[in-house]
Write an enzyme that holds these catalytic residues in place. Structure first.
Site, PDB file in Angstrom:
ATOM      1  N   SER A  61      -7.649  -5.593  -4.883  1.00  0.00           N
ATOM      2  CA  SER A  61      -8.704  -6.167  -4.047  1.00  0.00           C
ATOM      3  C   SER A  61     -10.048  -6.138  -4.781  1.00  0.00           C
ATOM      4  CB  SER A  61      -8.821  -5.374  -2.734  1.00  0.00           C
ATOM      5  OG  SER A  61      -9.490  -4.153  -2.965  1.00  0.00           O
ATOM      6  N   ASP A  94       0.832  -1.207   0.000  1.00  0.00           N
ATOM      7  CA  ASP A  94       0.000   0.000   0.000  1.00  0.00           C
ATOM      8  C   ASP A  94       0.869   1.259   0.000  1.00  0.00           C
ATOM      9  OD1 ASP A  94      -2.449   1.287  -0.038  1.00  0.00           O
ATOM     10  OD2 ASP A  94      -2.625   1.367   2.145  1.00  0.00           O
ATOM     11  N   LEU A 140      10.794 -20.251  -5.210  1.00  0.00           N
ATOM     12  CA  LEU A 140       9.905 -19.294  -4.535  1.00  0.00           C
ATOM     13  C   LEU A 140       8.505 -19.453  -5.116  1.00  0.00           C
ATOM     14  CD1 LEU A 140       9.480 -16.744  -2.690  1.00  0.00           C
ATOM     15  CD2 LEU A 140       9.915 -15.365  -4.732  1.00  0.00           C
ATOM     16  N   HIS A 158       2.181   3.460  -9.017  1.00  0.00           N
ATOM     17  CA  HIS A 158       2.039   2.014  -9.239  1.00  0.00           C
ATOM     18  C   HIS A 158       3.227   1.473 -10.038  1.00  0.00           C
ATOM     19  CE1 HIS A 158      -1.799   2.196  -7.382  1.00  0.00           C
ATOM     20  NE2 HIS A 158      -2.407   2.851  -8.356  1.00  0.00           N
TER      21      HIS A 158
HETATM   22  C1  IPE Z   1      -5.308  -2.679   0.054  1.00  0.00           C
HETATM   23  O1  IPE Z   1      -5.050  -1.355  -0.150  1.00  0.00           O
HETATM   24  C2  IPE Z   1      -5.368  -3.389  -1.279  1.00  0.00           C
HETATM   25  C3  IPE Z   1      -4.098  -3.610  -1.931  1.00  0.00           C
HETATM   26  C4  IPE Z   1      -2.928  -3.306  -1.466  1.00  0.00           C
HETATM   27  C5  IPE Z   1      -4.195  -4.266  -3.203  1.00  0.00           C
HETATM   28  P1  IPE Z   1      -6.218  -0.279  -0.285  1.00  0.00           P
HETATM   29  O2  IPE Z   1      -5.557   1.022  -0.514  1.00  0.00           O
HETATM   30  O3  IPE Z   1      -7.198  -0.717  -1.310  1.00  0.00           O
HETATM   31  O4  IPE Z   1      -6.914  -0.365   1.141  1.00  0.00           O
HETATM   32  P2  IPE Z   1      -7.722   0.728   1.956  1.00  0.00           P
HETATM   33  O5  IPE Z   1      -8.723   1.343   1.015  1.00  0.00           O
HETATM   34  O6  IPE Z   1      -6.732   1.737   2.446  1.00  0.00           O
HETATM   35  O7  IPE Z   1      -8.339  -0.038   3.083  1.00  0.00           O
HETATM   36  C1  IPE Z   2      -1.289   0.417  -3.906  1.00  0.00           C
HETATM   37  O1  IPE Z   2      -1.383   1.548  -3.152  1.00  0.00           O
HETATM   38  C2  IPE Z   2      -2.375  -0.565  -3.613  1.00  0.00           C
HETATM   39  C3  IPE Z   2      -3.163  -0.934  -4.793  1.00  0.00           C
HETATM   40  C4  IPE Z   2      -4.471  -1.015  -4.731  1.00  0.00           C
HETATM   41  C5  IPE Z   2      -2.505  -1.270  -6.037  1.00  0.00           C
HETATM   42  P1  IPE Z   2      -2.586   2.582  -3.260  1.00  0.00           P
HETATM   43  O2  IPE Z   2      -2.934   2.824  -4.685  1.00  0.00           O
HETATM   44  O3  IPE Z   2      -3.718   2.129  -2.413  1.00  0.00           O
HETATM   45  O4  IPE Z   2      -1.900   3.854  -2.649  1.00  0.00           O
HETATM   46  P2  IPE Z   2      -2.486   4.834  -1.554  1.00  0.00           P
HETATM   47  O5  IPE Z   2      -2.907   3.994  -0.391  1.00  0.00           O
HETATM   48  O6  IPE Z   2      -3.629   5.544  -2.195  1.00  0.00           O
HETATM   49  O7  IPE Z   2      -1.354   5.733  -1.235  1.00  0.00           O
HETATM   50 MG    MG Z   3      -4.141   2.386  -0.442  1.00  0.00          MG
END
Ligand code: IPE
Ligand code: IPE
Ligand code: MG
Length: 240
Positions: free
Chosen positions: A61, A16, A127, A33
């Site tokens: 997700s 995240d 892995l 990303h």
């Molecule tokens: C969790 O991150 C999902 C992934 C890392 C793929 P999100 O950014 O979607 O989660 P929330 O919205 O902060 O809970």
């Molecule tokens: C990556 O981080 C998680 C994915 C869903 C790919 P985010 O895109 O949720 O980044 P933040 O949390 O908005 O910084």
């Molecule tokens: Mg996020």
């Protein structure tokens, strides 16, 4: 059991913070990303020497469909590009690439790349990389419940009393994979966001405020060291 000594550690990562990393730099989220993909590459490289045998990364997700269309398609495009560019290398390194989640609902080019990755690498065992895509812990549990209900409907002698934890587990996306030993979340949020729900019953959690693009193998090593020092009691008493 700490796990590290046996070399079969399962680390699961909620990657995240890509968006915030980009925002800080005045860049579009999609570039966050893209930077996140580079981090993923370096983390995969580091796993074998750190004794990590299973690596699960939460990439998309079931709730991430709520995001703007352009971000969703950029994420899917990055995944396709990543596999196209990296598959040979991953294969040479002995990485087995498997997607977990409702993969059928993904666009055809994504499914095609994932199928190719699996077909190419399925016999590798250095892995085991699991990429959680269109993954939701609740959807996974619903799927297991449905599969058991289906069995009960088809088999008149089905013994509902015999449904146990193993029976439920056997209908998860990856029943052969041991539960994660350590769940790492970057980006500083103290939540699970519908990642592995069943599997993390006794996983150790490690949260860092670092955004995913800033996470390095050195941080992974530190997380593992801290994990190793923890006393996993599983509801029992402290190791004497
Ligand atoms: C969790 O991150 C999902 C992934 C890392 C793929 P999100 O950014 O979607 O989660 P929330 O919205 O902060 O809970
Ligand atoms: C990556 O981080 C998680 C994915 C869903 C790919 P985010 O895109 O949720 O980044 P933040 O949390 O908005 O910084
Ligand atoms: Mg996020």
């Amino acid at each position: 059991m700490g796990g590290l000594a046996e070399g079969a550690v399962h680390v699961a990562i909620i990657m995240d913070g890509n968006g915030r990393w980009a925002k800080r730099r005045g860049l579009p989220r999609t570039l966050g990303h893209r930077a996140g993909v580079e981090t993923l590459k370096s983390i995969i490289e580091a796993c074998p020497e750190l004794g990590i045998r299973y690596l699960t990364v939460y990439a998309f997700s079931t709730e991430n469909w709520k995001r703007p269309k352009n971000e969703v398609s950029a994420l899917m495009g990055l995944l396709v590009e990543y596999i196209e560019k990296e598959l040979d290398h991953l294969h040479r390194k002995g990485v087995r690439v498997q997607a977990i989640g409702d993969v059928e609902a993904l666009a055809e080019p994504v499914r095609r790349q994932l199928a190719k990755a699996w077909e190419t690498t399925r016999n590798n065992d250095v892995l085991y990389l699991q990429v959680a895509l269109n993954y939701g812990g609740r959807a996974e549990i619903v799927g297991a419940v449905k599969a058991l209900a289906e069995k009960a409907r088809e088999d008149g002698d089905f013994d509902i009393g015999a449904i146990d934890q193993e029976a439920v587990r056997s209908h998860m996306y990856c029943p052969q994979t041991p539960d994660p030993d350590l769940v790492i979340r970057t980006g500083g949020e103290y939540r699970i966001s519908n990642f592995f729900l069943w599997q993390i019953a006794y996983s150790e959690l490690w949260v860092t405020p670092l955004f995913w693009p800033d996470f390095t193998p050195a941080h992974l090593e530190r997380a593992l060291k801290e994990y190793k020092d923890r006393d996993r009691r599983y509801g029992g008493v402290e190791n004497a």
